[in-house]
Motif scaffolding. Structure first.
Motif, mmCIF file in Angstrom:
data_model
loop_
_atom_site.group_PDB
_atom_site.id
_atom_site.type_symbol
_atom_site.label_atom_id
_atom_site.label_comp_id
_atom_site.label_asym_id
_atom_site.label_seq_id
_atom_site.Cartn_x
_atom_site.Cartn_y
_atom_site.Cartn_z
ATOM 1 N N ASN A 23 10.684 8.341 16.784
ATOM 2 C CA ASN A 23 10.945 7.134 17.574
ATOM 3 C C ASN A 23 9.951 6.977 18.725
ATOM 4 O O ASN A 23 10.326 6.704 19.867
ATOM 5 N N LEU A 24 8.673 7.110 18.417
ATOM 6 C CA LEU A 24 7.667 7.000 19.466
ATOM 7 C C LEU A 24 7.653 5.608 20.093
ATOM 8 O O LEU A 24 7.523 5.458 21.313
ATOM 9 N N PHE A 25 7.797 4.580 19.273
ATOM 10 C CA PHE A 25 7.768 3.217 19.813
ATOM 11 C C PHE A 25 8.987 2.954 20.704
ATOM 12 O O PHE A 25 8.897 2.247 21.696
ATOM 13 N N ARG A 26 10.123 3.528 20.309
ATOM 14 C CA ARG A 26 11.323 3.399 21.121
ATOM 15 C C ARG A 26 11.107 3.994 22.513
ATOM 16 O O ARG A 26 11.422 3.375 23.532
ATOM 17 N N ASP A 27 10.542 5.187 22.570
ATOM 18 C CA ASP A 27 10.296 5.843 23.857
ATOM 19 C C ASP A 27 9.252 5.081 24.670
ATOM 20 O O ASP A 27 9.375 4.962 25.904
ATOM 21 N N LEU A 51 1.135 9.244 19.943
ATOM 22 C CA LEU A 51 1.812 9.118 21.239
ATOM 23 C C LEU A 51 0.806 8.789 22.342
ATOM 24 O O LEU A 51 1.035 7.882 23.160
ATOM 25 N N LEU A 52 -0.326 9.483 22.357
ATOM 26 C CA LEU A 52 -1.337 9.229 23.386
ATOM 27 C C LEU A 52 -1.919 7.819 23.246
ATOM 28 O O LEU A 52 -2.217 7.161 24.254
ATOM 29 N N ALA A 53 -2.054 7.357 22.015
ATOM 30 C CA ALA A 53 -2.574 6.004 21.806
ATOM 31 C C ALA A 53 -1.593 4.957 22.347
ATOM 32 O O ALA A 53 -1.999 3.961 22.957
ATOM 33 N N LEU A 54 -0.298 5.184 22.138
ATOM 34 C CA LEU A 54 0.707 4.263 22.674
ATOM 35 C C LEU A 54 0.672 4.237 24.195
ATOM 36 O O LEU A 54 0.782 3.178 24.824
ATOM 37 N N LYS A 85 19.411 4.811 19.406
ATOM 38 C CA LYS A 85 18.874 3.796 20.300
ATOM 39 C C LYS A 85 18.909 4.266 21.749
ATOM 40 O O LYS A 85 19.795 5.019 22.149
ATOM 41 N N LEU A 86 17.932 3.805 22.524
ATOM 42 C CA LEU A 86 17.937 4.057 23.966
ATOM 43 C C LEU A 86 18.695 2.924 24.659
ATOM 44 O O LEU A 86 18.367 1.751 24.486
ATOM 45 N N MET A 87 19.695 3.292 25.441
ATOM 46 C CA MET A 87 20.454 2.300 26.210
ATOM 47 C C MET A 87 20.273 2.601 27.691
ATOM 48 O O MET A 87 20.561 3.719 28.140
#
Length: 994
Positions: A109-113, A153-156, A464-466
């Motif tokens: 879930n890299l995009f989520r973080d 992750l570093l690219a994000l 999910k992140l809430m």
């Protein structure tokens, strides 16, 4: 009069001076330094911002949040093995994912973080690389899938403009290295760690400016290899723990030199080590205890910091106390280890403090969570380094979901202390990292606590992140770069209106009805020859004279003390149980009634208005006559009529002297049943109507009820649930008695609805009585003013966090804001709470005249606490002025609680020691405010009050001294008459002789 402005940095520095550059041992001055800081100014909340360019971030660790323990070719770590062993006792089947197997599943879930980071608006993100993911066996060859994962992750982060702060090793050593070499107990590990670091620098170094070699080596060495509490769980005792730490230091130094020699020129990054520490304070401020505190920090933080930041060797206190247990560095090793950090990376919070700190390393001193003092100690001890806070926060219960008020207030405290360290103490802190970005596996605490800004439901599939309330708090803090001054935080200048009541409270005045010697009708003979004493003559009496107010010496003393304050009003309560001991008029304590009459008349004589309460509850029998207390007290409807009869007697006996009545003073809703409250309201209303019909026209007084009204604030200002709880508590605490009188004539709708909901279950059966229509008409409007007592503010939340402070009946969690000032009894000092309360009363009950009938704080034996009262008085009254001036609240009076320490220990403006009353500094301060009628400034227009306009000073002199003038006139007339008669009879005598 000067206003109490916030403590400014320049003035504080001039007062205290900043220390010079640090050196080993200079940190010992920290405790005495902070003991000398001005109280309470230094403890006030600092409204200021952080330096420009300050770094704000969040962090996480691979094992805590990544999950994916069998994905992408990852090898096992010592934490994987340790967690599985704990979860799977011998002979049992594996229970499924445990420990950090899945956790919050950041691996998938890299995009989520990344979205969470974007929402926060952070400048950096600290995360760790999993050694076992990049090198499954701990050595070459590398795992390409692992390299690709961290590359993504570093690219994000680069797309977001977020600076990566990368930890090479955060406790998750590859299990293969533990099995093959014994982990950090082996001297081979430093070389292997260097190889792993080289891989990371080569693949990721071009995108990373901040590297941390490892996190909290104290925990790894001491609990991984000494106590065995944490992975790899080796119980090798102190010797092996110190040896593991020795190798960790060598490993760190190798990696720093690797980067410095081969990568820094091209990558231009910085390398350090994340060191964790607790804070410790002496049990008593003695030289011995301070040395023990210094030793405690040496054994935990100094164990690693001194070799790296000072001289390459362990602290002297460790070497002298541990002897052969502590390994030695060669001179070459000392030089190699010394200065191997480009900044001081500090971790402070729940991981070590009160958790993983061995008790014997406290050296019998007291652990504390003062981050500011630790920062000052580091500055003093390690030559004023640049400090990067790379981990800081506290924790909440694992059952807490999105309203994490406790977490917010700890975060607020730590960030505030960091700001003070920068602004007040000159500590060079350049970045702050909250821990952590999201909920995860919390090491030895498992999932029993949470430390994330974002909530994760670990049982859900998508994870999910809430956002929790702390997300909004931290987000706004980052936007503002701290706590900038706000207009509502600033004191204002101005004055109160003409006729404003300035008063003081004494719940029960000191009563001493001992008759004076002048009332003794006996005749005495003075035996001047033998005994030299007065001898009573039996059977001989003089005529008795009437009682006079001057016979009561205690009244004269109390009146003189009150005059010193320059107050206009004095508030006290009568003792129903003593005036009518049987609860009816069959037995009246006439002596006590005469005492009260005298006290009131003497107050009027010196232009102080008596404000008298008919009844105030006390612990013993609720201050009711025994006959009433014994038979149900306010539960019994007969108490209503008894109170009416008692009130009629008081109005008749004292009404000529008292024009300001309180029917009931501070009835405690915490101790009232609903039936008792019902009867109490009816009794108040009956007494009010009786006064209105029978006494008001002749006595021309006013009457109302005085309610205790502390403010209630939602713990999470962004939470609708917490706001609902705060509204509910205000209705139960204040509206219960206020709404029937000042509002609708009936109880608050919120109160009835809540009780109906609670009674619908099986646990509770509370009946809130109903008023008849006639009773509603009787009670509604039975007031002349709104009198309230206000002392403090309470924070409330909806989520259950602390069972001790949780009210199951009202479903409310009491929360403490640890950045607030507190009195010795732990009462919170929150001046703005008074203003909010006054605005709330106005919004609920209209433009009713309001009197703050009691407002005060306790002190301790040390007179320094009276400085807190000075601050309290100054700022609470200034908030009252804001309510009057800015909010148009119809505020007509303010009373301080309390008169003296004899009748209200620790609350008085007069201390009472060895039968002597001594004014405290707070008395002088209050008197100054009264004399100025507030806080006038250069721009404040002059207020000419009618009673203060003196067109003829000589006339004013005579008007205020009528009794004296009458006496002088009598003496003058007597003198003239005497001269006349002497002259007249002298002339007659002369004629007779002629």
């Amino acid at each position: 009069m000067a206003l109490a402005a916030p403590l400014l940095l320049p003035s504080l520095l001039l007062l205290l001076g900043r220390p010079g550059l640090g050196a080993p041992g200079q940190g010992a001055g920290t405790w005495s330094h902070f003991a000398r800081l001005p109280y309470p100014q230094d403890q006030l909340f600092l409204h200021d911002t952080f330096p420009d360019g300050f770094l704000w971030g969040a962090g996480s660790a691979a094992y805590q949040t990544e999950g994916g323990w069998r994905q992408g070719g990852k090898g096992a770590s010592v934490w994987d093995t340790f967690a599985h062993r704990l979860a799977t006792p011998p002979g049992s089947c594996p229970p499924g994912p445990v420990g950090g197997d899945v956790s919050s599943d950041s691996y998938n879930n890299l995009f989520r973080d990344a979205e969470g980071l974007r929402r926060l608006g952070v400048s950096h993100y600290r995360f760790s690389l999993s050694w076992a993911r990049l090198m499954p066996n701990g050595t070459a060859p590398p795992n390409l899938a692992g390299l690709a994962h961290y590359g993504r992750l570093l690219a994000l982060l680069r797309e977001l403009g977020v600076e990566p702060v990368v930890t090479l090793y955060h406790w998750d050593l590859p299990q293969a290295l533990q099995d093959a070499f014994g982990g950090w107990a082996s001297p081979v590990l430093p070389r292997l760690f260097r190889d792993y670091a080289e891989l990371c620098f080569r693949f990721f170094g071009g995108q990373v400016r901040y590297w941390l070699t490892m996190d909290n080596p104290y925990v790894v060495a001491w609990h991984g290899y000494g106590t065995g509490r944490l992975p790899p769980g080796v119980r090798g005792g102190p010797r092996l723990g110190y040896l593991a730490a020795h190798h960790l230091l060598q490993a760190h130094a190798k990696v720093w030199h690797l980067y410095n020699d081969h990568f820094r020129p091209a990558q231009r990054g910085k390398v350090s080590i994340a060191l964790s520490s607790h804070w410790i304070k002496p049990q008593r401020m003695t030289e011995k205890n301070i040395k023990e505190c210094q030793k405690s920090l040496d054994f935990v933080l100094g164990w690693f910091a001194k070799p790296i930041f000072i001289d390459g060797d362990y602290p002297e206190s460790m070497r002298s106390n541990l002897s052969s247990l502590l390994p030695e560095f060669s001179e070459a090793e000392k030089k190699y280890i010394k200065a191997t950090a480009d900044f001081f990376a500090l971790s402070f919070g729940a991981t070590l403090s009160f958790q993983l700190l061995d008790s014997h390393m406290k050296f019998q001193q007291l652990e504390s969570i003062s981050l500011r003092q630790l920062l000052y100690w580091i500055k003093s001890e390690y030559n004023n380094p640049q400090i990067f806070l790379v981990e800081n926060s506290w924790f909440v219960s694992g059952t807490t979901k999105r309203d994490d008020a406790k977490y917010i207030y700890y975060l607020k405290k730590f960030i505030m202390e960091t700001l003070k360290a920068i602004r007040y103490d000159g500590v060079n802190v350049f970045g702050y990292t909250v821990w952590s970005l999201l909920d995860g596996f919390e090491w030895h605490r498992g999932y029993s606590i949470r430390r994330g800004l974002f909530y994760v439901d670990f049982q859900s599939h998508d994870k999910k992140l809430m956002p929790k309330s702390s997300v909004l708090f931290y987000q706004k803090l980052i936007e503002k770069n701290g706590f900038p001054p706000l207009p509502e935080n600033q004191p204002i200048e101005g004055i109160f209106p003409c006729g404003f009541a300035w008063g003081i409270v004494d719940n029960y005045i000191q009563v001493d009805t001992t008759p004076a010697q002048f009332l003794d009708s006996s005749v005495y003979v003075w035996d001047v020859h033998q005994t030299k004493k007065l001898i009573k003559v039996d059977g001989v009496y003089t005529s008795k004279r009437k009682h006079h107010c001057v016979d009561f010496a205690t009244i004269r003393l109390q009146i003189s003390l009150l005059q010193e304050m320059h107050i206009t009003h004095f508030h006290f309560s009568l003792k129903w149980s003593l005036i009518l001991p049987l609860g009816n008029l069959s037995l009246i304590n006439h002596t006590l009634v005469h005492y009260y009459q005298c006290f009131a008349s003497e107050l009027l004589r010196v232009n102080i208005t008596p404000v008298v309460a008919l009844w105030q509850p006390m612990i013993e029998n609720q201050e009711l006559p025994v006959s009433l207390a014994k038979y149900g007290a306010w539960e019994n409807t007969e108490t209503i009529q008894a109170f009416v009869e008692y009130a009629r007697f008081c109005f008749t006996s004292l009404g000529d002297h008292v024009k300001f009545w309180i029917t009931m003073n501070e009835p405690s809703v915490k101790n009232l049943t609903y039936t008792a409250g019902h009867n109490l309201l009816k009794a108040h209303a009956k007494v009010w109507h009786m006064y209105d019909k029978e006494f008001r026209r002749s006595q021309k007084g006013k009457i109302s009820i005085a309610l205790q009204a502390d403010w209630v604030e939602p713990a999470c200002p962004f939470s609708r649930n917490d706001q609902e709880v705060a509204d509910r508590i205000l209705e139960f605490d204040i509206g219960w008695l206020a709404e029937p009188i000042f509002g609708s004539g009936d109880y608050p709708g919120v109160m009835r609805a809540w009780l109906h909901r609670m009674n619908s279950g099986d646990l509770y059966n509370f009946h809130l009585p109903y008023f008849s229509e006639d009773e509603k008409k009787l009670i509604q409007g039975s007031f002349d003013f709104f009198a309230l007592s206000h002392y403090t503010t309470t924070l409330v939340g909806s989520g259950k966090e602390d069972a001790v402070k949780y009210d199951h009946y009202l479903e409310v969690q009491m929360i403490n804001d640890i950045t607030w000032l507190h009195s010795p009894s732990r009462a919170a000092v929150v001046p703005w709470g008074l203003r909010k309360l006054l605005k709330w009363v106005k919004s609920k009950y209209g433009d009713v005249p309001i009197y703050v009938m009691a407002n005060g704080i306790d002190d301790g034996q040390n007179m320094v606490h009276d400085k807190l009262r000075v601050y309290y008085i100054q700022n609470y009254i200034n908030e009252a002025l804001k309510a009057y001036t800015l909010d148009s609240v119809n505020l007509q009076g303010y009373f301080i609680y309390s008169f003296n320490d004899k009748t209200a220990p620790k609350y008085g403006l007069y201390s009472y020691v060895v039968n002597q009353y001594q004014p405290k500094p707070s008395l002088k301060h209050y008197r100054e405010i009264i004399d100025n009628n507030g806080f006038p400034g250069p721009e404040t227009p002059e207020l000419l009050c009618p009673e203060e306009v003196v067109s003829c000073p000589e006339c004013h002199f005579f008007r205020t001294r009528k009794s004296l003038l009458a006496f002088i006139s009598f003496i003058f007339v007597a003198f003239i008459a005497t001269i006349f008669f002497i002259t007249y009879f002298s002339k007659r005598a002369e004629r007779r002789y002629k």
